[in-house]
Design a protein around this motif. Structure first.
Motif, PDB file in Angstrom:
ATOM      1  N   VAL A  31       0.976  -1.496  -0.212  1.00  0.00           N
ATOM      2  CA  VAL A  31      -0.303   0.300  -0.249  1.00  0.00           C
ATOM      3  C   VAL A  31       0.805   1.598   0.295  1.00  0.00           C
ATOM      4  O   VAL A  31       1.621   1.130   1.043  1.00  0.00           O
ATOM      5  CB  VAL A  31      -0.542  -0.261   1.234  1.00  0.00           C
ATOM      6  CG1 VAL A  31      -2.297   0.876   1.169  1.00  0.00           C
ATOM      7  CG2 VAL A  31      -2.858  -1.389   1.407  1.00  0.00           C
ATOM      8  N   THR A  32       0.541   1.711  -1.325  1.00  0.00           N
ATOM      9  CA  THR A  32       2.084   3.071  -1.050  1.00  0.00           C
ATOM     10  C   THR A  32       1.295   4.928  -1.596  1.00  0.00           C
ATOM     11  O   THR A  32      -0.297   4.587  -1.672  1.00  0.00           O
ATOM     12  CB  THR A  32       2.282   3.397  -2.339  1.00  0.00           C
ATOM     13  OG1 THR A  32       1.641   3.441  -3.977  1.00  0.00           O
ATOM     14  CG2 THR A  32       2.942   2.078  -2.840  1.00  0.00           C
ATOM     15  N   SER A  33       1.182   5.330  -0.762  1.00  0.00           N
ATOM     16  CA  SER A  33       1.172   6.871  -1.035  1.00  0.00           C
ATOM     17  C   SER A  33       2.277   8.029  -0.732  1.00  0.00           C
ATOM     18  O   SER A  33       3.142   7.971  -0.343  1.00  0.00           O
ATOM     19  CB  SER A  33       0.503   6.660   0.914  1.00  0.00           C
ATOM     20  OG  SER A  33       1.586   6.710   1.812  1.00  0.00           O
ATOM     21  N   ALA A  37      -1.750  10.406  -3.196  1.00  0.00           N
ATOM     22  CA  ALA A  37      -2.677   8.956  -3.982  1.00  0.00           C
ATOM     23  C   ALA A  37      -2.605   8.702  -3.292  1.00  0.00           C
ATOM     24  O   ALA A  37      -0.851   8.308  -2.999  1.00  0.00           O
ATOM     25  CB  ALA A  37      -2.403   9.401  -4.846  1.00  0.00           C
ATOM     26  N   THR A  38      -3.326   7.500  -3.103  1.00  0.00           N
ATOM     27  CA  THR A  38      -2.924   6.266  -1.692  1.00  0.00           C
ATOM     28  C   THR A  38      -3.354   5.157  -3.405  1.00  0.00           C
ATOM     29  O   THR A  38      -4.220   5.093  -3.692  1.00  0.00           O
ATOM     30  CB  THR A  38      -3.723   5.807  -0.746  1.00  0.00           C
ATOM     31  OG1 THR A  38      -3.573   7.203  -0.007  1.00  0.00           O
ATOM     32  CG2 THR A  38      -3.251   4.475   0.069  1.00  0.00           C
ATOM     33  N   GLU A  39      -2.411   3.727  -3.359  1.00  0.00           N
ATOM     34  CA  GLU A  39      -2.872   2.823  -3.834  1.00  0.00           C
ATOM     35  C   GLU A  39      -2.243   1.907  -3.636  1.00  0.00           C
ATOM     36  O   GLU A  39      -1.643   1.815  -2.868  1.00  0.00           O
ATOM     37  CB  GLU A  39      -2.456   2.968  -5.486  1.00  0.00           C
ATOM     38  CG  GLU A  39      -1.339   3.293  -6.047  1.00  0.00           C
ATOM     39  CD  GLU A  39      -1.547   3.411  -7.284  1.00  0.00           C
ATOM     40  OE1 GLU A  39      -1.614   2.708  -8.463  1.00  0.00           O
ATOM     41  OE2 GLU A  39      -0.354   4.534  -7.955  1.00  0.00           O
ATOM     42  N   THR A  40      -2.856   0.519  -4.117  1.00  0.00           N
ATOM     43  CA  THR A  40      -2.373  -0.785  -3.587  1.00  0.00           C
ATOM     44  C   THR A  40      -1.571  -1.440  -5.144  1.00  0.00           C
ATOM     45  O   THR A  40      -2.248  -1.538  -6.005  1.00  0.00           O
ATOM     46  CB  THR A  40      -3.448  -2.178  -3.193  1.00  0.00           C
ATOM     47  OG1 THR A  40      -3.673  -1.124  -2.266  1.00  0.00           O
ATOM     48  CG2 THR A  40      -2.136  -3.176  -3.285  1.00  0.00           C
ATOM     49  N   GLN A  41       0.239  -1.306  -4.649  1.00  0.00           N
ATOM     50  CA  GLN A  41       0.473  -1.867  -6.472  1.00  0.00           C
ATOM     51  C   GLN A  41       1.205  -3.422  -5.582  1.00  0.00           C
ATOM     52  O   GLN A  41       1.815  -3.980  -4.575  1.00  0.00           O
ATOM     53  CB  GLN A  41       1.868  -1.174  -6.446  1.00  0.00           C
ATOM     54  CG  GLN A  41       1.066   1.109  -6.482  1.00  0.00           C
ATOM     55  CD  GLN A  41       2.028   1.719  -6.238  1.00  0.00           C
ATOM     56  OE1 GLN A  41       3.710   0.808  -6.296  1.00  0.00           O
ATOM     57  NE2 GLN A  41       2.206   2.472  -6.933  1.00  0.00           N
ATOM     58  N   PRO A  42       2.045  -4.100  -7.077  1.00  0.00           N
ATOM     59  CA  PRO A  42       2.272  -4.917  -6.676  1.00  0.00           C
ATOM     60  C   PRO A  42       4.223  -4.413  -6.005  1.00  0.00           C
ATOM     61  O   PRO A  42       4.247  -4.075  -6.323  1.00  0.00           O
ATOM     62  CB  PRO A  42       2.601  -5.659  -8.301  1.00  0.00           C
ATOM     63  CG  PRO A  42       2.288  -5.088  -8.859  1.00  0.00           C
ATOM     64  CD  PRO A  42       1.357  -4.233  -7.840  1.00  0.00           C
ATOM     65  N   GLU A  72       0.173   4.195 -12.241  1.00  0.00           N
ATOM     66  CA  GLU A  72       0.005   5.691 -12.229  1.00  0.00           C
ATOM     67  C   GLU A  72       2.009   5.966 -12.294  1.00  0.00           C
ATOM     68  O   GLU A  72       2.434   6.633 -13.627  1.00  0.00           O
ATOM     69  CB  GLU A  72      -0.764   6.403 -11.658  1.00  0.00           C
ATOM     70  CG  GLU A  72      -1.886   6.280 -11.663  1.00  0.00           C
ATOM     71  CD  GLU A  72      -2.870   6.850 -12.778  1.00  0.00           C
ATOM     72  OE1 GLU A  72      -1.647   8.341 -13.202  1.00  0.00           O
ATOM     73  OE2 GLU A  72      -3.386   6.768 -13.399  1.00  0.00           O
ATOM     74  N   ARG A  73       2.075   5.070 -11.287  1.00  0.00           N
ATOM     75  CA  ARG A  73       3.934   5.570 -11.302  1.00  0.00           C
ATOM     76  C   ARG A  73       4.699   4.378 -10.459  1.00  0.00           C
ATOM     77  O   ARG A  73       3.849   3.320 -10.077  1.00  0.00           O
ATOM     78  CB  ARG A  73       3.607   6.403 -10.291  1.00  0.00           C
ATOM     79  CG  ARG A  73       4.641   6.171  -8.843  1.00  0.00           C
ATOM     80  CD  ARG A  73       4.263   7.373  -7.190  1.00  0.00           C
ATOM     81  NE  ARG A  73       3.343   6.318  -6.727  1.00  0.00           N
ATOM     82  CZ  ARG A  73       2.403   7.089  -5.979  1.00  0.00           C
ATOM     83  NH1 ARG A  73       1.693   7.183  -6.695  1.00  0.00           N
ATOM     84  NH2 ARG A  73       1.740   5.446  -5.114  1.00  0.00           N
ATOM     85  N   TYR A 155       7.206   9.447  -0.410  1.00  0.00           N
ATOM     86  CA  TYR A 155       6.403   8.537  -0.423  1.00  0.00           C
ATOM     87  C   TYR A 155       6.494   7.711   0.692  1.00  0.00           C
ATOM     88  O   TYR A 155       7.849   7.416   1.386  1.00  0.00           O
ATOM     89  CB  TYR A 155       7.608   8.257  -1.329  1.00  0.00           C
ATOM     90  CG  TYR A 155       7.071   7.007  -1.929  1.00  0.00           C
ATOM     91  CD1 TYR A 155       5.749   6.407  -2.872  1.00  0.00           C
ATOM     92  CD2 TYR A 155       7.986   6.080  -1.680  1.00  0.00           C
ATOM     93  CE1 TYR A 155       5.487   5.546  -3.236  1.00  0.00           C
ATOM     94  CE2 TYR A 155       7.626   4.446  -2.159  1.00  0.00           C
ATOM     95  CZ  TYR A 155       6.181   4.167  -2.871  1.00  0.00           C
ATOM     96  OH  TYR A 155       6.056   2.872  -3.367  1.00  0.00           O
ATOM     97  N   LEU A 156       5.366   6.871   0.774  1.00  0.00           N
ATOM     98  CA  LEU A 156       5.332   6.310   2.138  1.00  0.00           C
ATOM     99  C   LEU A 156       4.888   4.952   1.658  1.00  0.00           C
ATOM    100  O   LEU A 156       3.942   4.687   1.004  1.00  0.00           O
ATOM    101  CB  LEU A 156       4.534   6.049   3.770  1.00  0.00           C
ATOM    102  CG  LEU A 156       4.085   5.179   4.210  1.00  0.00           C
ATOM    103  CD1 LEU A 156       6.007   5.234   4.505  1.00  0.00           C
ATOM    104  CD2 LEU A 156       3.190   6.318   5.632  1.00  0.00           C
ATOM    105  N   SER A 157       5.484   3.469   1.753  1.00  0.00           N
ATOM    106  CA  SER A 157       5.124   2.149   1.013  1.00  0.00           C
ATOM    107  C   SER A 157       5.303   1.164   2.785  1.00  0.00           C
ATOM    108  O   SER A 157       6.028   1.150   3.445  1.00  0.00           O
ATOM    109  CB  SER A 157       5.923   2.055  -0.263  1.00  0.00           C
ATOM    110  OG  SER A 157       5.447   0.489  -0.117  1.00  0.00           O
ATOM    111  N   THR A 158       4.271   0.194   2.224  1.00  0.00           N
ATOM    112  CA  THR A 158       3.496  -0.874   3.447  1.00  0.00           C
ATOM    113  C   THR A 158       3.337  -2.183   2.463  1.00  0.00           C
ATOM    114  O   THR A 158       2.822  -2.489   2.017  1.00  0.00           O
ATOM    115  CB  THR A 158       3.151  -0.305   4.515  1.00  0.00           C
ATOM    116  OG1 THR A 158       3.691   0.468   5.268  1.00  0.00           O
ATOM    117  CG2 THR A 158       3.253  -1.923   5.796  1.00  0.00           C
ATOM    118  N   GLY A 159       4.324  -3.167   3.090  1.00  0.00           N
ATOM    119  CA  GLY A 159       4.090  -4.490   1.915  1.00  0.00           C
ATOM    120  C   GLY A 159       4.330  -5.288   2.795  1.00  0.00           C
ATOM    121  O   GLY A 159       4.608  -5.388   3.672  1.00  0.00           O
TER     122      GLY A 159
END
Length: 168
Positions: A31-33, A37-42, A72-73, A155-159
């Protein structure tokens, strides 16, 4: 029909060891932001750890390429993380670590670079198979958080990822 039973024990000092843990592509989701904008990415990661240890404990450093890819990114970083492992038995261990990324690139309409990134991780792994000598096939499950500073915003990403690995 024993007349007497004796228990024979001996104390064996913990042995020292070293090795390299190769992470085959770790696959998961994050889950990135960024910039609101927040989205779930591989999420994908490839890398290696150099470890030294004694007995149940090991410590070392991990160098890897961490990729969060989306429509998107996408963000690619190169974190270097200090790690510590604790063996819970012959087949299971837990580990954790923290480190920094000297380079992160957010690719999209206009790619931007960051030279300040931080990462923290925690995981568990099990030995699937011991091959020849002291080579092991490992299965790991890992949760982590990655943060990078960009001019356009943080940029924040939790995976959460799973990986196969070889410990040589």
């Amino acid at each position: 029909h024993c007349v007497e039973t004796r228990e024979v024990t001996s104390h064996v000092e913990p042995r020292s060891f070293w090795g390299v843990h190769l992470l085959f592509p770790a696959v998961g989701a994050a889950v990135t932001s960024m910039a609101g904008a927040t989205e779930t990415q591989p999420r994908f990661e490839v890398g290696f750890e150099y470890l030294r240890g004694r007995g149940r404990f090991a410590w070392g450093v991990r160098a890897s390429a961490l990729i969060d890819g989306g429509d998107e990114r996408s963000v690619v970083s190169a974190p270097i993380v200090g790690v510590a492992h604790l063996s819970l038995g012959e087949r299971f261990s837990v580990y954790g670590g923290a480190g920094a990324s000297p380079f992160t690139r957010a690719a999209g309409d206009a790619p931007v670079d960051s030279y300040l990134g931080l990462r923290a991780l925690a995981g568990i792994q099990t030995v699937l198979k011991r091959t020849r000598g002291s080579t092991y096939v490992l299965l790991g499950l890992e949760a982590d958080t990655f943060w990078a500073r960009f001019d356009a915003g943080n940029y924040l990403s939790t995976g959460l990822t799973a990986h196969l690995g070889l410990f040589l």
